[in-house]
Design an enzyme around this catalytic site. Structure first.
Site, PDB file in Angstrom:
ATOM      1  N   HIS A   1      19.734 -21.131  -2.565  1.00  0.00           N
ATOM      2  CA  HIS A   1      20.054 -22.501  -2.159  1.00  0.00           C
ATOM      3  C   HIS A   1      19.069 -23.484  -2.770  1.00  0.00           C
ATOM      4  O   HIS A   1      18.026 -23.097  -3.321  1.00  0.00           O
ATOM      5  CB  HIS A   1      20.060 -22.636  -0.634  1.00  0.00           C
ATOM      6  CG  HIS A   1      18.741 -22.403   0.022  1.00  0.00           C
ATOM      7  ND1 HIS A   1      17.778 -23.379   0.164  1.00  0.00           N
ATOM      8  CD2 HIS A   1      18.219 -21.282   0.604  1.00  0.00           C
ATOM      9  CE1 HIS A   1      16.731 -22.886   0.799  1.00  0.00           C
ATOM     10  NE2 HIS A   1      16.971 -21.606   1.079  1.00  0.00           N
TER      11      HIS A   1
ATOM     12  N   CYS B   1      14.495 -16.518   1.264  1.00  0.00           N
ATOM     13  CA  CYS B   1      15.553 -17.007   0.376  1.00  0.00           C
ATOM     14  C   CYS B   1      15.007 -17.234  -1.041  1.00  0.00           C
ATOM     15  O   CYS B   1      13.804 -17.190  -1.285  1.00  0.00           O
ATOM     16  CB  CYS B   1      16.128 -18.308   0.918  1.00  0.00           C
ATOM     17  SG  CYS B   1      16.972 -18.128   2.509  1.00  0.00           S
TER      18      CYS B   1
END
Length: 412
Positions: A344, A363
């Protein structure tokens, strides 16, 4: 002079005639009995052995009774809807058969060329009562009718499943095929035999059961780029075990795209994408820090969202935790694991660390332009391999971690 003829008495004459007649009858009868005793006896026995007469004193032909072999049996319960419905007769022929549900739906069927067998043409329905009537004719041409009834498997023993990818989807080379059953599967071998999977590239694969309800299938190596996969699932009526019966047949056709495999290097802070084994882009990233290191190994991209909302509480963080980030809006998200690992756009506070240090909660964070490029150029089924991280492998069913299982273990 003529001699005198004695006069005859009428009564004596009658007696002589009667005696003669009796003698004649006895003689004729004796000859009849001597010549054809079996015929006489057979006629008597024919009369005696049949209780049915077409007219007074004349017996109908003696024929063997018609015998039946009907399936399902009369009064049967929990009948598998895929089980054949049939009728076989001996010593007679089938005139007509009707098989109807209590709702009035008729199940078609056909009588064989000898007229001694009937078979239903289609499957039955679950949780349904059926009436089964057949008319047969014996060797004497007499018809008789029989009606039976039975009921099929109840809804409580009806098993469904969810299949992924969906029919018509285009996915990347790393996408395993997945079937999740609504009920536990005991008869795994029967399920596997009922699923045929073919690849236009000629690849073969193996099933791997992650649980008693979820099975996946993949080849030894990634699917061939730009190939097609066909799944033919003939599961209707398959006994899953414990009385649970599968209720569906389904065909799924899937397209495989270009081979897109990215390597995310936690030590170098880079993300390098190769398309069909040619490097096309290297981007700077920030990955999981020491407390939340990114999981190592292969991950398969899942759902994509242009805008998403992350909550720190979803990964167990509380407000008094230094790593707590509250609720945040995030852009260009692509899921890596069910537990919350994503690709992301990084939060603005992380921009200075992109390409230099790992500050995320596991992430892979990008600068805005890098996140947008990956979002536009990668998708479901594409592969990310995370290397040089202190993190362990994610659980194999936490997303599609199937490629982290050695082939010798997967194919068992």
């Amino acid at each position: 002079m003529e001699p005198e003829v004695p006069s005859r008495r009428p009564g004596r004459m009658k007696k002589v005639l009667v005696v003669a007649a009796v003698c004649l009858l006895a003689a004729v009868g004796g000859v009849f009995a001597a010549v054809a005793p079996d015929i006489a006896r057979g006629a008597i026995e024919s009369e005696a052995s049949s209780a049915v007469r077409t007219s007074p004193g004349i017996a109908a032909p003696v024929v063997a009774p018609v015998t039946f072999d009907a399936a399902p049996a009369d009064g049967a319960k929990q009948v598998n809807p895929a089980a054949p419905v049939s009728l076989k007769v001996a010593n007679g022929t089938i005139e007509r058969v009707t098989l109807t549900s209590t709702g009035g739906e008729t199940v078609e069927g056909s009588i064989d060329s000898q007229g001694t067998g009937w078979t239903a043409a289609g499957p039955l329905k679950f949780n349904t009562d059926y009436s089964y009537t057949y008319v047969v004719k014996d060797g004497a041409g007499r018809e008789s009718s029989t009606t039976q009834s039975f009921s099929t498997v109840s809804s409580s023993h009806e098993a469904d499943a969810a299949i992924y990818p969906l029919d018509g989807m285009k996915v990347g080379v790393g996408q395993p095929l997945q079937v999740i059953f609504s009920e536990p599967v005991v008869n795994r071998e029967a399920v596997e035999k009922a699923i045929s999977i073919t690849s236009s590239a000629g690849q073969t694969g193996a099933f791997h059961w992650h649980s008693d309800t979820m099975v996946r299938y993949r080849p030894e190596n990634f699917w061939a780029a730009n190939s097609t996969i066909a799944m033919d699932m003939k599961l209707f009526g398959v006994d899953l075990g414990n009385g649970q019966i599968a209720n569906f047949n389904k065909k799924v056709n899937i397209s495989i795209g270009d081979k897109k495999v990215a390597v995310a290097d936690s030590a170098a802070h880079t993300f390098t994408l190769s398309v069909n084994d040619q490097v096309v882009k290297t981007l700077p990233v920030s990955m999981g820090d020491k407390r939340f290191p990114s999981a190592r190994g292969y991950g398969v991209l899942m759902e994509k969202k242009r805008y998403d909302h992350f909550r720190a509480s979803s990964i167990g963080l509380k407000p008094d935790d230094p790593a707590y980030y509250g609720d945040v809006d995030v852009e260009y998200t692509i899921r890596l694991t069910l537990s919350g690992a994503y690709i992301h756009q990084a939060l603005e506070s992380a921009y200075p660390f992109i390409g230099n240090a790992n500050v995320s909660h596991g992430c892979i964070g990008f600068a805005p332009d890098g996140a947008a490029w990956v979002f536009d150029n990668m998708g479901t089924g594409d592969v990310v391999q995370i290397v040089n991280t202190e993190g362990d492998y994610a659980a194999h069913d936490d997303g599609f971690g199937d490629w982290n299982i050695p082939w010798s273990e997967y194919d068992n």
